[in-house]
Scaffold this motif. Structure first.
Motif, PDB file in Angstrom:
ATOM      1  N   ILE A 206       0.861  -1.180   0.000  1.00 41.62           N
ATOM      2  CA  ILE A 206       0.000   0.000   0.000  1.00 41.62           C
ATOM      3  C   ILE A 206       0.900   1.233   0.000  1.00 41.62           C
ATOM      4  N   PHE A 207       0.780   2.069  -1.030  1.00 40.35           N
ATOM      5  CA  PHE A 207       1.522   3.320  -1.078  1.00 40.35           C
ATOM      6  C   PHE A 207       0.792   4.366  -0.239  1.00 40.35           C
ATOM      7  N   TYR A 208       1.520   4.962   0.693  1.00 42.11           N
ATOM      8  CA  TYR A 208       0.960   5.977   1.587  1.00 42.11           C
ATOM      9  C   TYR A 208       1.373   7.358   1.091  1.00 42.11           C
ATOM     10  N   LEU A 209       0.382   8.253   0.904  1.00 45.34           N
ATOM     11  CA  LEU A 209       0.616   9.607   0.414  1.00 45.34           C
ATOM     12  C   LEU A 209       0.292  10.589   1.538  1.00 45.34           C
ATOM     13  N   HIS A 210       1.309  11.296   1.993  1.00 43.49           N
ATOM     14  CA  HIS A 210       1.220  12.085   3.224  1.00 43.49           C
ATOM     15  C   HIS A 210       0.407  13.365   3.061  1.00 43.49           C
ATOM     16  N   GLY A 211       0.180  14.030   4.196  1.00 42.53           N
ATOM     17  CA  GLY A 211      -0.664  15.221   4.254  1.00 42.53           C
ATOM     18  C   GLY A 211       0.069  16.496   3.863  1.00 42.53           C
ATOM     19  N   LEU A 212      -0.555  17.616   4.190  1.00 41.42           N
ATOM     20  CA  LEU A 212      -0.064  18.955   3.840  1.00 41.42           C
ATOM     21  C   LEU A 212       0.081  19.789   5.114  1.00 41.42           C
ATOM     22  N   PRO A 213       1.309  19.956   5.660  1.00 39.93           N
ATOM     23  CA  PRO A 213       2.548  19.339   5.223  1.00 39.93           C
ATOM     24  C   PRO A 213       2.658  17.921   5.770  1.00 39.93           C
ATOM     25  N   GLY A 214       3.731  17.233   5.385  1.00 40.99           N
ATOM     26  CA  GLY A 214       3.943  15.883   5.880  1.00 40.99           C
ATOM     27  C   GLY A 214       5.231  15.322   5.317  1.00 40.99           C
ATOM     28  N   SER A 215       5.458  14.049   5.580  1.00 38.59           N
ATOM     29  CA  SER A 215       6.667  13.399   5.093  1.00 38.59           C
ATOM     30  C   SER A 215       6.457  11.893   5.114  1.00 38.59           C
ATOM     31  N   ARG A 216       7.463  11.181   4.656  1.00 34.06           N
ATOM     32  CA  ARG A 216       7.411   9.719   4.673  1.00 34.06           C
ATOM     33  C   ARG A 216       7.251   9.180   6.086  1.00 34.06           C
ATOM     34  N   MET A 217       7.623   9.983   7.107  1.00 29.80           N
ATOM     35  CA  MET A 217       7.527   9.536   8.497  1.00 29.80           C
ATOM     36  C   MET A 217       6.091   9.304   8.936  1.00 29.80           C
ATOM     37  N   GLU A 218       5.124   9.861   8.195  1.00 32.48           N
ATOM     38  CA  GLU A 218       3.719   9.634   8.552  1.00 32.48           C
ATOM     39  C   GLU A 218       3.359   8.157   8.523  1.00 32.48           C
ATOM     40  N   GLY A 219       4.040   7.394   7.691  1.00 30.25           N
ATOM     41  CA  GLY A 219       3.746   5.973   7.608  1.00 30.25           C
ATOM     42  C   GLY A 219       3.920   5.254   8.930  1.00 30.25           C
ATOM     43  N   ALA A 220       4.691   5.856   9.847  1.00 29.59           N
ATOM     44  CA  ALA A 220       4.899   5.248  11.157  1.00 29.59           C
ATOM     45  C   ALA A 220       3.590   5.091  11.918  1.00 29.59           C
ATOM     46  N   LEU A 221       2.608   5.931  11.628  1.00 25.31           N
ATOM     47  CA  LEU A 221       1.300   5.809  12.286  1.00 25.31           C
ATOM     48  C   LEU A 221       0.629   4.485  11.942  1.00 25.31           C
ATOM     49  N   PHE A 222       1.011   3.911  10.817  1.00 24.64           N
ATOM     50  CA  PHE A 222       0.390   2.676  10.353  1.00 24.64           C
ATOM     51  C   PHE A 222       1.299   1.477  10.555  1.00 24.64           C
ATOM     52  N   ASP A 223       2.410   1.668  11.253  1.00 24.83           N
ATOM     53  CA  ASP A 223       3.374   0.589  11.413  1.00 24.83           C
ATOM     54  C   ASP A 223       2.800  -0.568  12.232  1.00 24.83           C
ATOM     55  N   ALA A 224       2.456  -0.314  13.495  1.00 25.85           N
ATOM     56  CA  ALA A 224       1.876  -1.375  14.320  1.00 25.85           C
ATOM     57  C   ALA A 224       0.510  -1.830  13.798  1.00 25.85           C
ATOM     58  N   PRO A 225      -0.403  -0.903  13.451  1.00 26.40           N
ATOM     59  CA  PRO A 225      -1.678  -1.363  12.891  1.00 26.40           C
ATOM     60  C   PRO A 225      -1.498  -2.175  11.611  1.00 26.40           C
ATOM     61  N   ALA A 226      -0.477  -1.835  10.817  1.00 26.10           N
ATOM     62  CA  ALA A 226      -0.282  -2.531   9.546  1.00 26.10           C
ATOM     63  C   ALA A 226       0.088  -3.991   9.760  1.00 26.10           C
ATOM     64  N   ILE A 227       0.760  -4.294  10.864  1.00 27.95           N
ATOM     65  CA  ILE A 227       1.163  -5.670  11.112  1.00 27.95           C
ATOM     66  C   ILE A 227      -0.062  -6.540  11.376  1.00 27.95           C
ATOM     67  N   THR A 228      -1.074  -5.979  12.027  1.00 26.73           N
ATOM     68  CA  THR A 228      -2.290  -6.754  12.310  1.00 26.73           C
ATOM     69  C   THR A 228      -3.025  -7.132  11.023  1.00 26.73           C
ATOM     70  N   PRO A 229      -3.293  -6.184  10.110  1.00 24.75           N
ATOM     71  CA  PRO A 229      -3.906  -6.570   8.833  1.00 24.75           C
ATOM     72  C   PRO A 229      -2.892  -7.123   7.827  1.00 24.75           C
ATOM     73  N   ARG A 230      -1.623  -7.246   8.242  1.00 24.08           N
ATOM     74  CA  ARG A 230      -0.581  -7.841   7.408  1.00 24.08           C
ATOM     75  C   ARG A 230      -0.375  -7.047   6.114  1.00 24.08           C
ATOM     76  N   ALA A 231      -0.147  -5.749   6.248  1.00 19.60           N
ATOM     77  CA  ALA A 231       0.065  -4.871   5.102  1.00 19.60           C
ATOM     78  C   ALA A 231       1.492  -4.341   5.081  1.00 19.60           C
ATOM     79  N   ARG A 232       1.977  -4.038   3.895  1.00 14.60           N
ATOM     80  CA  ARG A 232       3.275  -3.416   3.672  1.00 14.60           C
ATOM     81  C   ARG A 232       3.030  -1.953   3.295  1.00 14.60           C
ATOM     82  N   ILE A 233       3.414  -1.042   4.158  1.00 17.86           N
ATOM     83  CA  ILE A 233       3.173   0.378   3.935  1.00 17.86           C
ATOM     84  C   ILE A 233       4.429   1.007   3.336  1.00 17.86           C
ATOM     85  N   ILE A 234       4.282   1.630   2.149  1.00 16.31           N
ATOM     86  CA  ILE A 234       5.395   2.298   1.475  1.00 16.31           C
ATOM     87  C   ILE A 234       5.050   3.786   1.427  1.00 16.31           C
TER      88      ILE A 234
END
Length: 312
Positions: free
Chosen positions: A40-68
Motif C-alpha cells: 500500500i503506497f501511503y501519500l502524506h498530508g499537507l505538510p507531511g513526510s514519509r515519516m507519517e507511515g509510522a502511524l500505520f506501522d503497528a496497525p499494519a502488522i495486524t492486517p498484514r500490510a506493507r506500507i510504502i
C-alpha cells in the motif's frame, strides 16, 4: 525527544531509502508494517513526510500490510520539482512500484494527500492499482466547503493560490515550523500551548493529543516535512487549490475507492467526501464517522487498512 526512548510510533529513519528517477531527481520513501504483505503506497498530508507511515506501522502488522510511505518532491529527502503537477506524482509512484517489482498494490492518501490519491486512481495502470482509500482527503477546488473553519476556508480559497508567501511565513512561525528551535524545545512549547487550549478542544482531539508519544511523532514528522524549507509546502497548497488536471468522474468505473470523513472535521469537512463520492458514482464507498480531522486517522486506521486489503 531522545529517539532512543521507547515510543509507540517509530521515530527512526531505519526504514528509509532513496532511488533516482529517470529525470535525475531523488525520490525518498520509508517502509513500515509487514514487508512481505500486500503493498500500500501511503501519500502524506499537507505538510507531511514519509515519516507519517509510522502511524500505520503497528496497525499494519495486524492486517498484514506493507506500507510504502513516499516524500513528495521537496519534502524530506526527495528532490524539489518546481514545475510539478498533481498528476505527475502518479508517475513517481508508478516508477517506484516498478523499482520494487510490485505486480499489484493499493494507494492510501491522507488529508492533503487526497488529491494525489485521486491522481493515482486516474492515471496508474488498471492491472496493478487494485484499490484506493482516502482519509479526510481534500478534493478539487470547486467542491463545497460548508463546515470548514475560517482559517482553512481562507487557505483553500485564496491563501495558497494567491498568497503562497504569506502561507510560508505563517507556518514558519507555528511551533512545529520553528526550525530555529530544537526538537525538545518544539515539543515543550507545543505542550505548553496545548495545556492552554485543551479546555475548549473537541474531546476526540483531547484523547489523541494527550498522548506524549503522538506529540513526539508530530515533532519528528514536521522536522522531515520542513527539512528543505517551506517551498514544497507552499507549492503543494497551490496545486491542491488549482485545477487538478483531470476529472474525478473520468476515473475508471471498476476501481474500488473508499472515502473516510469525520462528521466533526472542520479542516476538510464531510461535504468534500460527499461530493467526491457523487462524482465517482458506484465505484465509491463513503463513510462518515463520528470523528474530527485528527481523530479520524488515529481511530480508524486499522479499519481503513482492513477494508483496503479486502478490496485488493
Amino acid at each position: 525527544m531522545d529517539e532512543g526512548t521507547p515510543s509507540r510510533y517509530r521515530l527512526d529513519t531505519g526504514g528509509s531509502a532513496t532511488l533516482i528517477l529517470p529525470d535525475g531527481r531523488t525520490l525518498s520513501y520509508a517502509q513500515y508494517g509487514l514487508l512481505t504483505g500486500p503493498a500500500i503506497f501511503y501519500l502524506h498530508g499537507l505538510p507531511g513526510s514519509r515519516m507519517e507511515g509510522a502511524l500505520f506501522d503497528a496497525p499494519a502488522i495486524t492486517p498484514r500490510a506493507r506500507i510504502i510511505s513516499i516524500d513528495r518532491p521537496g519534502y524530506g529527502l526527495s528532490s524539489p520539482q518546481p514545475n510539478r503537477t498533481i498528476l505527475g506524482h502518479a508517475n513517481d509512484v508508478d516508477y517506484l512500484a516498478k523499482h520494487l517489482n510490485l505486480d499489484s498494490y493499493a494507494v492510501l492518501g491522507i488529508s492533503g494527500g487526497g488529491p494525489y490519491a485521486l491522481a493515482c486512481a486516474a492515471a496508474l495502470p488498471a492491472d496493478r492499482l487494485k484499490a484506493v482509500s482516502i482519509i479526510c482527503g481534500l478534493g478539487p477546488p470547486d467542491l463545497g466547503k460548508k463546515g470548514m473553519d475560517w482559517w482553512h476556508w481562507i487557505g483553500f480559497t485564496i491563501g495558497f493560490r494567491y498568497f503562497p508567501w504569506a502561507c510560508r511565513w505563517w507556518f514558519s512561525r507555528e511551533t512545529f515550523g520553528r526550525l530555529d528551535l530544537t526538537d525538545q524545545q518544539r515539543y515543550d512549547q507545543f505542550q505548553q500551548e496545548w495545556s492552554r487550549a485543551k479546555s475548549t478542544a473537541h474531546p476526540k482531539d483531547v484523547a489523541a493529543l494527550d498522548d506524549p508519544d503522538l506529540i513526539r511523532w508530530m515533532v519528528r514528522n514536521h522536522r522531515e516535512a520542513y527539512r528543505q524549507g517551506f517551498e514544497a509546502f507552499a507549492l503543494d497548497g497551490k496545486l491542491s487549490t488549482s485545477d487538478f488536471g483531470f476529472r474525478i468522474q473520468d476515473i475508471r468505473p471498476d476501481l474500488p475507492i473508499h472515502l473516510w470523513y469525520g462528521k466533526d472535521d472542520t479542516s476538510i469537512p464531510p461535504i468534500q467526501g460527499e461530493e467526491i463520492a457523487a462524482r465517482l458514482g458506484p465505484k465509491a464507498r463513503l463513510r462518515i464517522e463520528d470523528e474530527t480531522h485528527g481523530s479520524l486517522t488515529w481511530n480508524c486506521r486499522v479499519r481503513a487498512l482492513e477494508d483496503l486489503l479486502e478490496a485488493m
